[in-house]
Design a protein around this motif. Structure first.
Motif, PDB file in Angstrom:
ATOM      1  N   GLY A  40       0.839  -1.197   0.000  1.00 29.83           N
ATOM      2  CA  GLY A  40       0.000   0.000   0.000  1.00 29.83           C
ATOM      3  C   GLY A  40       0.867   1.236   0.000  1.00 29.83           C
ATOM      4  N   SER A  44      -0.374   4.013   4.914  1.00 31.16           N
ATOM      5  CA  SER A  44      -1.556   3.151   4.919  1.00 31.16           C
ATOM      6  C   SER A  44      -1.661   2.302   6.175  1.00 31.16           C
ATOM      7  N   HIS A 213       6.049  -1.288  -0.592  1.00 28.85           N
ATOM      8  CA  HIS A 213       5.195  -0.500  -1.473  1.00 28.85           C
ATOM      9  C   HIS A 213       5.505  -0.834  -2.934  1.00 28.85           C
ATOM     10  N   VAL A 227      -3.652  -5.894   0.573  1.00 30.84           N
ATOM     11  CA  VAL A 227      -3.554  -4.487   0.190  1.00 30.84           C
ATOM     12  C   VAL A 227      -4.169  -3.639   1.289  1.00 30.84           C
ATOM     13  N   TYR A 229      -5.165   0.230   2.920  1.00 31.16           N
ATOM     14  CA  TYR A 229      -5.452   1.640   2.638  1.00 31.16           C
ATOM     15  C   TYR A 229      -6.119   2.251   3.862  1.00 31.16           C
ATOM     16  N   TYR A 250      -8.771   0.608  -5.748  1.00 36.25           N
ATOM     17  CA  TYR A 250      -7.489   1.097  -5.226  1.00 36.25           C
ATOM     18  C   TYR A 250      -6.345   0.195  -5.690  1.00 36.25           C
ATOM     19  N   THR A 251      -6.557  -1.121  -5.628  1.00 34.37           N
ATOM     20  CA  THR A 251      -5.526  -2.050  -6.081  1.00 34.37           C
ATOM     21  C   THR A 251      -5.237  -1.843  -7.562  1.00 34.37           C
TER      22      THR A 251
END
Length: 336
Positions: A40, A44, A213, A227, A229, A250-251
């Motif tokens: 992430g 995050s 990351h 993942v 966030y 988001y991924t």
């Protein structure tokens, strides 16, 4: 068998404005012999989650109001101090991001590894030094006998990172946590360190929790990917499934942010906006303000982490088929 189980973990940190939530209901597991990558953007909550396993976040500034972290079935959040010290470096070892700050510049490499070994095992100094030589050999440091008597500044960055890995493995832990272990290294050295981690994981039958990351690292290392966030896990899947079929926008944004070759159009496709401020997450999906697929309900309804296909988990209110179709349209438009 689960070697590490994190169950509904909540972590808060004291700020000038009062307590703020950093980790909000994270659950994960790492099985024996498995490599799990936690990925992430910065901020995050990846490193805080990893450090929480051994309660390395400084207390009382960081607090654990709810949740459990079980290592080999024992909750580290409720361990007495003596048992926790034995677990650190014994059952679980950690490799930190910057070897320059992790190694003491005033002490020789061999003395530092010997100290770590004797802190956890009833071993003479001579036997501990032999073990130190053995693990330096395992991490493929050239002339390991000579390196034992050198100081950190006499080693390259890649060698220092290998020393940290050797120190972590010296007491034969069952779980290794690596927090961005290749970030400060050049590409060639990074590839060698990753290969080393794979080989040592097989040799020592390690469970590995890797914080990064870098999706290139994830592609090379992970059996499963989590993942994160804004303090939560928003997608979890086998590595191949996640790269070929991301089911949370988001991924998909992270994957599109990777550098591409000239044949693919080059450049980057960044995720617009920035992650929310610490604890300022709103009522709905925390990614909604940056999501190109967001609907009105995404800003008011918090999505739960639920199963989509097989063991593929995602935190998203949108229909899976709709996400796939709109993802394809977006990628075709970006390729033009």
């Amino acid at each position: 068998m689960a070697l590490l189980e994190v169950d509904d973990l909540h972590v808060t940190v004291t700020t000038e404005d009062g307590p703020a939530s950093v980790i909000d209901g994270v659950s994960l597991r790492v099985d024996a012999g498995e490599t799990v990558c936690l990925v992430g953007e910065s901020g995050s909550g990846k490193s805080v989650t990893a450090m929480s396993v051994l309660r390395l976040n400084p207390e009382p500034a960081f607090a654990y109001p709810r949740g459990a972290i079980r290592v080999a079935g024992v909750d580290t959040l409720r361990m007495p101090a003596r048992q926790l010290r034995a677990t650190r470096g014994g059952t679980v070892a950690m490799v930190f991001q910057d070897p320059t700050t992790s190694l003491n510049p005033a002490h020789r490499i061999g003395d530092q590894i010997v100290e770590a070994i004797r802190a956890h095992q009833d071993m003479s100094r001579a036997d501990a030094r032999r073990r130190a030589l053995e693990v330096l050999t395992d991490v493929a440091i050239a002339e390991p006998g000579r390196r034992l008597d050198q100081y950190p500044h006499q080693l390259s960055g890649g060698m220092r990172q290998r020393v940290l890995i050797a120190m972590a493995l010296a007491c034969r832990p069952r779980l290794l946590i690596a927090d961005e272990p290749t970030t400060a290294l050049d590409v060639t050295t990074q590839a060698r360190i990753l290969q080393l981690l794979r080989e040592l994981g097989a040799k020592y039958e390690l469970a590995l929790l890797l914080v990064t990351h870098d999706l290139g690292v994830v592609a090379q290392m992970a059996d499963r990917v989590l993942v994160m966030y804004a303090g939560r896990i928003v997608e979890a899947a086998a590595s191949r499934d996640l790269f070929y079929d991301p089911l949370m926008p988001y991924t998909d944004g992270l994957l599109n942010s990777r550098p591409r070759g000239v044949a693919d159009g080059g450049g980057l496709t960044p995720i617009p906006g920035a992650p929310p401020r610490l604890g300022d997450w709103g009522a709905g999906c925390r990614f909604a303000p940056r999501c190109r697929l967001a609907e009105a309900r995404c800003r008011t309804e918090p999505p739960a982490l639920t199963a989509a296909d097989g063991g593929h988990l995602r935190a998203c209110l949108l229909d899976v088929d709709d996400v796939r179709a709109r993802r394809l349209v977006h990628r075709q438009a970006a390729a033009r």
